[in-house]
Design a protein around this motif. Structure first.
Motif, PDB file in Angstrom:
ATOM      1  N   THR A  94      -7.445  -6.892   2.209  1.00  0.00           N
ATOM      2  CA  THR A  94      -8.684  -7.591   1.878  1.00  0.00           C
ATOM      3  C   THR A  94      -9.760  -6.578   1.477  1.00  0.00           C
ATOM      4  N   ALA A  95      -9.883  -5.524   2.289  1.00  0.00           N
ATOM      5  CA  ALA A  95     -10.941  -4.532   2.059  1.00  0.00           C
ATOM      6  C   ALA A  95     -10.773  -3.858   0.710  1.00  0.00           C
ATOM      7  N   GLU A  96      -9.509  -3.672   0.298  1.00  0.00           N
ATOM      8  CA  GLU A  96      -9.239  -2.957  -0.943  1.00  0.00           C
ATOM      9  C   GLU A  96      -9.948  -3.615  -2.121  1.00  0.00           C
ATOM     10  N   MET A  97     -10.023  -4.955  -2.103  1.00  0.00           N
ATOM     11  CA  MET A  97     -10.713  -5.632  -3.198  1.00  0.00           C
ATOM     12  C   MET A  97     -12.205  -5.792  -2.920  1.00  0.00           C
ATOM     13  N   LEU A  98     -12.569  -5.894  -1.630  1.00  0.00           N
ATOM     14  CA  LEU A  98     -13.988  -6.110  -1.315  1.00  0.00           C
ATOM     15  C   LEU A  98     -14.852  -4.905  -1.670  1.00  0.00           C
ATOM     16  N   VAL A  99     -14.282  -3.691  -1.683  1.00  0.00           N
ATOM     17  CA  VAL A  99     -15.120  -2.525  -1.979  1.00  0.00           C
ATOM     18  C   VAL A  99     -15.564  -2.542  -3.437  1.00  0.00           C
ATOM     19  N   GLY A 100     -14.905  -3.363  -4.256  1.00  0.00           N
ATOM     20  CA  GLY A 100     -15.273  -3.420  -5.673  1.00  0.00           C
ATOM     21  C   GLY A 100     -16.520  -4.255  -5.868  1.00  0.00           C
ATOM     22  N   HIS A 158       0.852  -1.187   0.000  1.00  0.00           N
ATOM     23  CA  HIS A 158       0.000   0.000   0.000  1.00  0.00           C
ATOM     24  C   HIS A 158       0.881   1.229   0.000  1.00  0.00           C
ATOM     25  N   ILE A 159       0.299   2.350  -0.389  1.00  0.00           N
ATOM     26  CA  ILE A 159       1.065   3.596  -0.303  1.00  0.00           C
ATOM     27  C   ILE A 159       0.981   4.074   1.133  1.00  0.00           C
ATOM     28  N   GLY A 160       2.123   4.197   1.781  1.00  0.00           N
ATOM     29  CA  GLY A 160       2.144   4.476   3.220  1.00  0.00           C
ATOM     30  C   GLY A 160       1.572   5.823   3.606  1.00  0.00           C
ATOM     31  N   GLU A 161       1.571   6.773   2.659  1.00  0.00           N
ATOM     32  CA  GLU A 161       1.149   8.124   3.052  1.00  0.00           C
ATOM     33  C   GLU A 161      -0.360   8.350   2.931  1.00  0.00           C
ATOM     34  N   MET A 162      -1.110   7.305   2.535  1.00  0.00           N
ATOM     35  CA  MET A 162      -2.558   7.501   2.454  1.00  0.00           C
ATOM     36  C   MET A 162      -3.233   6.901   3.681  1.00  0.00           C
ATOM     37  N   THR A 163      -4.371   7.464   4.091  1.00  0.00           N
ATOM     38  CA  THR A 163      -5.074   6.857   5.223  1.00  0.00           C
ATOM     39  C   THR A 163      -5.875   5.667   4.715  1.00  0.00           C
ATOM     40  N   VAL A 164      -6.373   4.866   5.646  1.00  0.00           N
ATOM     41  CA  VAL A 164      -7.112   3.660   5.278  1.00  0.00           C
ATOM     42  C   VAL A 164      -8.329   4.015   4.426  1.00  0.00           C
ATOM     43  N   ARG A 165      -9.074   5.036   4.866  1.00  0.00           N
ATOM     44  CA  ARG A 165     -10.278   5.410   4.141  1.00  0.00           C
ATOM     45  C   ARG A 165      -9.938   5.848   2.716  1.00  0.00           C
ATOM     46  N   MET A 186      -2.877   6.890   8.881  1.00  0.00           N
ATOM     47  CA  MET A 186      -2.039   6.535   7.720  1.00  0.00           C
ATOM     48  C   MET A 186      -1.805   5.033   7.701  1.00  0.00           C
ATOM     49  N   VAL A 187      -1.679   4.466   6.496  1.00  0.00           N
ATOM     50  CA  VAL A 187      -1.372   3.041   6.408  1.00  0.00           C
ATOM     51  C   VAL A 187       0.051   2.786   6.909  1.00  0.00           C
ATOM     52  N   GLY A 188       0.985   3.672   6.511  1.00  0.00           N
ATOM     53  CA  GLY A 188       2.353   3.562   7.020  1.00  0.00           C
ATOM     54  C   GLY A 188       3.171   2.515   6.294  1.00  0.00           C
ATOM     55  N   ASP A 189       4.497   2.653   6.401  1.00  0.00           N
ATOM     56  CA  ASP A 189       5.389   1.644   5.823  1.00  0.00           C
ATOM     57  C   ASP A 189       6.566   1.478   6.770  1.00  0.00           C
ATOM     58  N   GLU A 190       7.740   1.059   6.265  1.00  0.00           N
ATOM     59  CA  GLU A 190       8.859   0.793   7.183  1.00  0.00           C
ATOM     60  C   GLU A 190       9.179   2.042   8.009  1.00  0.00           C
ATOM     61  N   LEU A 191       8.953   3.222   7.442  1.00  0.00           N
ATOM     62  CA  LEU A 191       9.435   4.422   8.109  1.00  0.00           C
ATOM     63  C   LEU A 191       8.340   5.325   8.647  1.00  0.00           C
ATOM     64  N   VAL A 192       7.167   5.309   7.985  1.00  0.00           N
ATOM     65  CA  VAL A 192       6.058   6.117   8.480  1.00  0.00           C
ATOM     66  C   VAL A 192       5.283   5.256   9.460  1.00  0.00           C
ATOM     67  N   GLY A 225      -1.920  -6.491  11.615  1.00  0.00           N
ATOM     68  CA  GLY A 225      -3.215  -7.140  11.410  1.00  0.00           C
ATOM     69  C   GLY A 225      -4.165  -6.225  10.649  1.00  0.00           C
ATOM     70  N   GLU A 226      -4.100  -4.939  10.988  1.00  0.00           N
ATOM     71  CA  GLU A 226      -4.981  -3.989  10.298  1.00  0.00           C
ATOM     72  C   GLU A 226      -4.577  -3.865   8.830  1.00  0.00           C
ATOM     73  N   LYS A 227      -3.265  -3.913   8.577  1.00  0.00           N
ATOM     74  CA  LYS A 227      -2.781  -3.797   7.197  1.00  0.00           C
ATOM     75  C   LYS A 227      -3.327  -4.953   6.372  1.00  0.00           C
ATOM     76  N   LYS A 228      -3.312  -6.145   6.988  1.00  0.00           N
ATOM     77  CA  LYS A 228      -3.814  -7.331   6.310  1.00  0.00           C
ATOM     78  C   LYS A 228      -5.280  -7.117   5.915  1.00  0.00           C
ATOM     79  N   ARG A 229      -6.046  -6.529   6.860  1.00  0.00           N
ATOM     80  CA  ARG A 229      -7.465  -6.320   6.586  1.00  0.00           C
ATOM     81  C   ARG A 229      -7.668  -5.253   5.518  1.00  0.00           C
ATOM     82  N   VAL A 230      -6.772  -4.273   5.464  1.00  0.00           N
ATOM     83  CA  VAL A 230      -6.888  -3.247   4.420  1.00  0.00           C
ATOM     84  C   VAL A 230      -6.694  -3.900   3.048  1.00  0.00           C
TER      85      VAL A 230
END
Length: 1231
Positions: A116-122, A19-26, A97-103, A109-114
């Motif tokens: 999944t959610a990323e495809m489920l919204v389609g 995921h892009i770390g600088e975007m929020t989950v929503r 923010m989704v975040g990455d190694e540095l952010v 666990g939440e990242k894993k769900r994101v």
């Protein structure tokens, strides 16, 4: 498959979270929803409404509103997004923010769900999900699978989910099961019939055993025998092939075969069920990508502001160096200085795009994922990037031209001012297009960095300033004509030198001064060259951006991930398939005995015995114990931990300044007891671990921590404790055995001799079952090398070889299937049985794994403690404690206590009961008992001493240096993409330079000949140097994360690490210098005397060294390699300016002289030019000797060489020292 678009009709959910770390989950989900659109919902809804009207049905108003809202095209805030956020329990972190190694971002666990959610919204109703439960606790997994199941059942979709370790209640949600083993389908059909099939084969699933675990073990050679149910028949191993064949004759298998034999009737399905168009409408996609790109630019504004600030600093430097009071317009040489200023402006505009390169590469993995899922075509990604970066180019060009134009004293007419602005703008646009294209073609930092600097080199050397047009060899002229920089350089020069102030004719000449200057540099003196230049630059801008789009569309990312198969496991697979037995080397016949199962004993034994307590393994329970150790207990009282309130939360109207993550934890961990630290995702398990282990770098900790009754001191504690992190961080280019050897070497006390150490490593490898993988390379996680489970075991082993008394493990089983988890837990259990204190955080234990624990420490959301104490046999104490609370339902028979406990203590359940479990615990007998125990353990036992070690580290400084150097040697030797690419690059550039500057070193007829020779030296030093400095950064970056872990573990101080990192570069750079020096020296035809050749190599070697060390140093003082590359490239530009080539040293104003002497490149050029030409007595055309010209024009004196040599040796030493200091002083890891 040709009749519809499979990627849009189905959704594939990958196991890796990109995921892009600088975007929020929503934002991430909303973007995904806009790209996937609503698909066929609209047509289906219309059909549904028509049928409802016909049948006279009145739909439920809520459902009706939801269905209609979900089917509307092109809405900004999609209902589906909010719905999915709620289902997957993501609304807590929706605006984080989704975040990455540095952010810092959401938890694993939440990242894993994101993901999944990323495809489920389609809109797609066919879901393919790969291991969605990794890193989630069992109740969350249960909720996700349950919500997927309901939406599938209601909306008539289909889902295929591959799961690791599904808990029994999750397993029960499925309708059908596909069981794979060694690439064969062993069973496929309804869940209810699967046990029936295995009983038909003669295997029975025991009572207290999850069916899923049974299915995974019954096909494996090691575990099959214990499930054999036909006592009267002798057992023989049933191979996978036999299972697969038997399934064909089983009634489910026959029915499946019949179903597949009849073709599908197309007329039955609705035409809107399959998606036939590739993308949502173009306008909407473009808008979505545009708004996302804009958002990312706002989030990354720091980088842009940083870039502008650097540009302003550069501009002010340039202004003051070429100040108009010092600039005259009398001779051609004066014109040369103006030419230098123009050249530098062009170079700055050109290099300003280089930060594009890194930024574009970082976004590529996410782009490839979304491109392959057909979110958007590549043009929708590339055009917004280009459009949005254009205003920035306008600003940058404006700053540069408006600051420098009048101060330097260029031709004072408004028309020429705006023309120069236009040129700088076009160059800027062309350069960012070029670098974006490099990124898309190179696809990883090292490759594209190399290609990028190579292209830049050719463009710059052939641009007409470094070597003039007349001196370019005829076979290189085409390079001159295609170099975009040449057009920029020509246009900007023509614009300036044909101006009013250059119109006067100098004495004894017929042409105006401006024309003379242009001719002396080989530039065409016609005015229309300005418009040719502009046209060419705009053309290149479009060309590069077009190629960028093509590269994105047609190139795929490099290497696919693959794990290593050891010889043993390969042999074992073949046996499982074919069934003939083979003798495995080095293990012999005590294979079963070693597993604690005697060969006569074929009784059905529960696998928990194998993980845990009752097995005959007690007889060899002291295995892995060559070295003695002192058992220690750990007790802690009223631990509180708080951090500064994050800005996002403050935005929601909360005014406190501190956010408390842990609220008054108390407990004790004793030797020989395995404690599970549990709680739902986000309860603060890892936080508590980090606090106890002393791994937190920020925040405020209150409360007391005692080790065997004495207050904990981090220096001594690091020596007796081990910490297995959840992310398995290891150096990628060493083997498993080397990793362990290195850890043991640095962490075992000095008394332990080499032979004992090696024996101990062998024992640990045996204990952790890594013996078969000893020669496997570790690799980067998710890219190559070891599989997740092997990496986990390595993480444990690396800590075990340090012989610690207290071990912390953060989620040792997340990401593993039941069998791998059982192996890891067996390792953990073996470790505890040696009398050590072990604490594990754990997410979703199966019954077997949970049974292996002795005590439980349970947290609830918000960091409060709700249970701490022994579990009792089959968790009876735990169950008794919770069932005693009013309103809590009794546990069902055969249900997993761990899952039950997480469910009843979830926030939702707590609210519905109106109970606060934290208060219940505080008032319980259990709490008082724990407080007593803590009090006991907080007083030192009589006759004991506090922990004391004579030195802070177990090895001497010299040994630490040797160990670090050995590891760096292994890493560099096995990292050809860095070391070999660098040497190849050097060889290539050497040959290229030799051909471009063919035989220029032996000419000294005109001044321009000397400029050309100096140009070659300047270009090579700057280019190979910068390439060295840039390519070393990612290497240091990866090693640095490993360094943080190892330093926290107390393996070594920062200096040996820095020493090794610096020393290992020396031989590689030496080879690089030899290659370059010999090739170029010969082809350019310099003077073949021993002293001159030696000087040439000497200066080149130390120049390459200081560039490399400078790259390392800039990496060490910055948090990541983006900032490092922006910071270092700013300095490269200033060095470039002061090198003595762009402006001759004699023309540098007095107030900048100090920086000229402080600029490393200037010393290099001084040394190179003086050692070659400083003592040549031949005359030039003008009658001056070469020696005099070098002295008057450059101010270089031959008798100063000794001083230059000393300085050149000191510069890399200085950078090396700063690197070591920065590594020691700064810590960019935020925990």
């Amino acid at each position: 498959m040709e009749e519809f678009v499979p990627q849009r009709t189905s959704a594939y959910i990958s196991q890796h979270d990109l995921h892009i770390g600088e975007m929020t989950v929503r934002e991430t989900l909303a973007f995904s929803a806009r790209c996937q659109g609503v698909g066929p919902h609209y047509e289906i809804l219309a059909e549904l409404l028509r049928r409802e009207k016909a049948a006279n049905i009145k739909p439920d108003p809520d459902i009706d509103v939801y269905m209609k809202a979900a089917a509307l095209e092109g809405q900004e805030a999609n209902v589906a997004v909010d719905y999915i956020l709620k289902i997957l329990g993501l609304e807590v972190c929706a605006d984080t923010m989704v975040g990455d190694e540095l952010v810092r971002g959401i938890s694993g666990g939440e990242k894993k769900r994101v993901t999944t959610a990323e495809m489920l919204v389609g809109p797609s109703r066919a879901l393919f999900m790969d291991e969605i439960s990794t890193g989630l606790d069992s109740s969350t997994t249960f909720q996700i699978v349950n919500s997927i199941r309901q939406s599938i059942h209601i909306l008539k979709g289909s889902a295929v989910i591959s799961l690791l370790q599904p808990a029994p209640e999750t397993y029960d949600l499925f309708d059908d099961i596909i069981l794979l083993s060694d690439g064969k389908i062993v069973y496929q059909g309804p869940r209810e019939n699967v046990l029936e099939f295995f009983e038909f084969m003669g295997f029975k699933c025991p009572k207290r055993k999850g069916v899923a675990d049974f299915l995974q073990e019954v096909t494996s050679r090691k575990d099959q025998e214990q499930y054999w149910a036909r006592r009267n028949e002798p057992y023989s191993f049933v191979t996978v092939n036999e299972f697969a064949e038997a399934f064909q004759s089983f009634h489910i298998g026959q029915k499946l075969g019949d179903d597949l034999a009849t073709p599908f009737n197309k007329s039955k399905s609705h035409p809107a069920a399959l998606t036939t168009k590739k993308y949502v409408e173009n306008k909407e996609l473009f808008r979505a990508c545009f708004s996302r790109e804009f958002l990312l630019m706002k989030r990354n504004s720091f980088a842009y502001i940083f870039k502008l600030t650097l540009l302003i600093i550069l501009a002010s430097t340039t202004m003051t160096i070429f100040l108009r009071t010092e600039m005259h317009r009398d001779t051609v040489i004066d014109g040369g200085v103006y030419m230098g200023a123009l050249f530098f402006s062009v170079v700055v505009a050109m290099f300003n795009g280089i930060s594009e390169l890194n930024m574009a590469i970082m976004k590529l993995p996410v782009f490839y994922k979304q491109r392959d899922l057909l979110f958007y075509p590549s043009w929708a990604y590339s055009i917004p990037t280009w459009i949005l970066k254009t205003p920035i180019s306008f600003v940058e060009a404006a700053i540069w031209v408006s600051m420098t134009y009048y101060v330097i004293g260029f031709d004072p007419s408004a028309q020429r001012f705006f023309r120069q602005y236009l040129i700088i703008l076009c160059i800027n646009q062309m350069a960012s297009g070029l670098f974006r294209m490099m990124a898309a073609v190179g696809r990883n930092v090292i490759v594209s960095g190399t290609i990028g600097s190579f292209a830049l080199l050719v463009v710059m050397v052939l641009g007409g300033f470094v070597i003039s047009r007349e001196d370019i060899q005829t076979w290189w002229l085409w390079g001159y004509w295609i170099s975009p920089m040449m057009y920029g350089q020509n246009a900007i020069a023509v614009n300036e030198f044909l101006g009013k102030s250059w119109r006067h004719v100098p004495p004894n000449s017929t042409e105006p001064l401006g024309v003379l200057v242009l001719k002396s540099r080989g530039i065409f003196p016609e005015a229309y060259w300005f418009w040719i230049g502009i046209g060419a630059l705009i053309g290149y801008t479009f060309l590069f951006n077009f190629l960028f789009t093509l590269a994105l569309q047609y190139l795929d990312p490099f290497e696919k991930p693959q794990a290593v198969l050891s010889k043993e496991s390969l042999a074992e697979r073949n046996v499982n398939r074919a069934g003939e037995s083979i003798e495995l080397p080095k293990r012999g016949n005590n294979f079963l005995a070693e597993r604690g199962i005697n060969e006569g004993q074929t009784s059905v034994q529960s696998s928990s015995a194998e993980v845990g307590r009752t097995s005959d393994a007690n007889q060899n329970r002291k295995r892995g114990m060559v070295l003695p150790f002192q058992p220690h207990s750990l007790s802690f009282d009223e631990i509180r931990y708080s951090i500064d309130m994050p800005q996002e939360i403050k935005g929601h109207g909360i005014h406190e300044n501190r956010l408390q993550l842990l609220k008054g934890m108390s407990g004790a961990f004793t030797p020989g007891v395995l404690t599970a630290l549990m709680g739902v995702t986000g309860a603060g398990k890892t936080t508590l671990m980090d606090v106890l282990a002393g791994r937190k770098t920020g925040g405020q900790i209150e409360g007391s921590i005692m080790i065997s009754g004495y207050p904990k001191k981090q220096e001594t504690f690091a020596r007796i404790s081990g910490y297995c992190e959840q992310t398995d961080i290891h150096s990628p280019h060493v083997t498993v055995y080397e990793s362990l050897l290195y850890s043991a070497w640095l962490r075992l006390p000095l008394e332990v001799d080499t032979a004992t150490r090696k024996m101990f490593i062998e024992e640990v490898m045996d204990l952790v079952e890594l013996t078969s993988l000893r020669e496997a390379l570790v690799g980067l996680p998710g890219v190559n090398g070891l599989s997740t489970e092997q990496r986990k075991r390595l993480t444990i082993a690396v800590e075990l070889v340090a012989n610690p008394s207290i071990i912390f493990m953060d989620e040792p089983t997340s990401g593993l299937d039941a069998r791998a988890a059982a192996i890891v837990m067996r390792t953990v259990r073996n470790t505890v049985d040696t009398g050590r204190t072990v604490v594990c955080t754990i997410h979703q234990p199966s019954i077997d794994i949970f049974d292996a624990f002795d005590e439980l420490f349970l947290l609830k959301l918000g960091g409060e403690q709700i249970y701490a104490g022994p579990l009792g046999p089959h968790c009876s104490n735990l169950i008794k404690y919770f069932e005693a609370i009013d309103g809590i339902p009794k546990i069902r028979d055969g249900y997993n206590p761990a899952a039950w406990m997480l469910e009843i203590t979830s926030a939702a359940h707590e609210a519905s009961l109106g109970v606060n479990f934290a208060d219940v615990y505080k008032n319980s007998e259990l709490y008082r008992r724990n407080k007593e125990l803590i009090k006991q353990l907080s007083t030192p036992p009589p006759g004991s001493n506090d922990l004391y070690f004579p030195t802070r580290y177990s090895q001497s400084f010299f040994n630490q240096c040797v160990a670090c150097l050995w590891k760096q040697h292994c890493s560099y030797w096995r990292n050809p993409s860095y070391s070999a690419v660098r040497l190849l690059f050097t060889t290539f550039i050497a040959l290229l330079f030799g051909m471009i500057f063919w035989n220029l070193g032996s000419k000294w007829r005109r001044q321009q000949d000397l400029f050309n020779a100096m140009g070659s030296m300047y270009a090579s030093v700057i280019f190979i140097g910068v390439q060295n400095g840039m390519s070393v950064q990612p290497v240091v970056g990866i090693e640095r994360t490993v360094f943080y872990r190892e330093r926290a573990a107390g393996m070594y101080s920062a200096l040996p690490y820095a020493f090794a990192q610096i020393t290992i570069e020396l031989p590689y750079i030496f080879i690089q210098t030899i290659i370059y020096g010999v090739v170029v020296y010969a082809m350019m035809g310099f003077d073949w005397t021993v002293s001159k050749f030696f000087w040439y190599l000497f200066f080149m070697y130390f120049s390459f060294l200081y560039f490399t060390f400078y790259g390392m140093m800039s990496m060490a003082v910055t948090p990541n390699h983006h900032v490092a590359s922006i910071l270092s490239s700013a300095f490269y530009a200033i060095w470039n300016l002061f090198s003595g080539f762009v402006v001759p040293p004699t023309r540098i104003p007095i107030w900048w002289k100090w920086y000229y002497w402080a600029c490393p490149v200037a010393w290099t050029l001084y040394g190179l030019v003086t050692s070659q030409f400083g003592d040549v007595k031949d005359s030039l055309e003008s009658g001056q000797t070469v020696e005099d010209f070098v002295r008057t024009y450059f101010g270089f004196r031959h008798d100063f060489l000794g001083v230059v040599a000393v300085v050149i040796v000191c510069i890399p030493l200085l950078f090396g020292f700063l690197f070591a200091f920065a590594i020691k002083a700064f810590n960019f890891q935020v925990r």
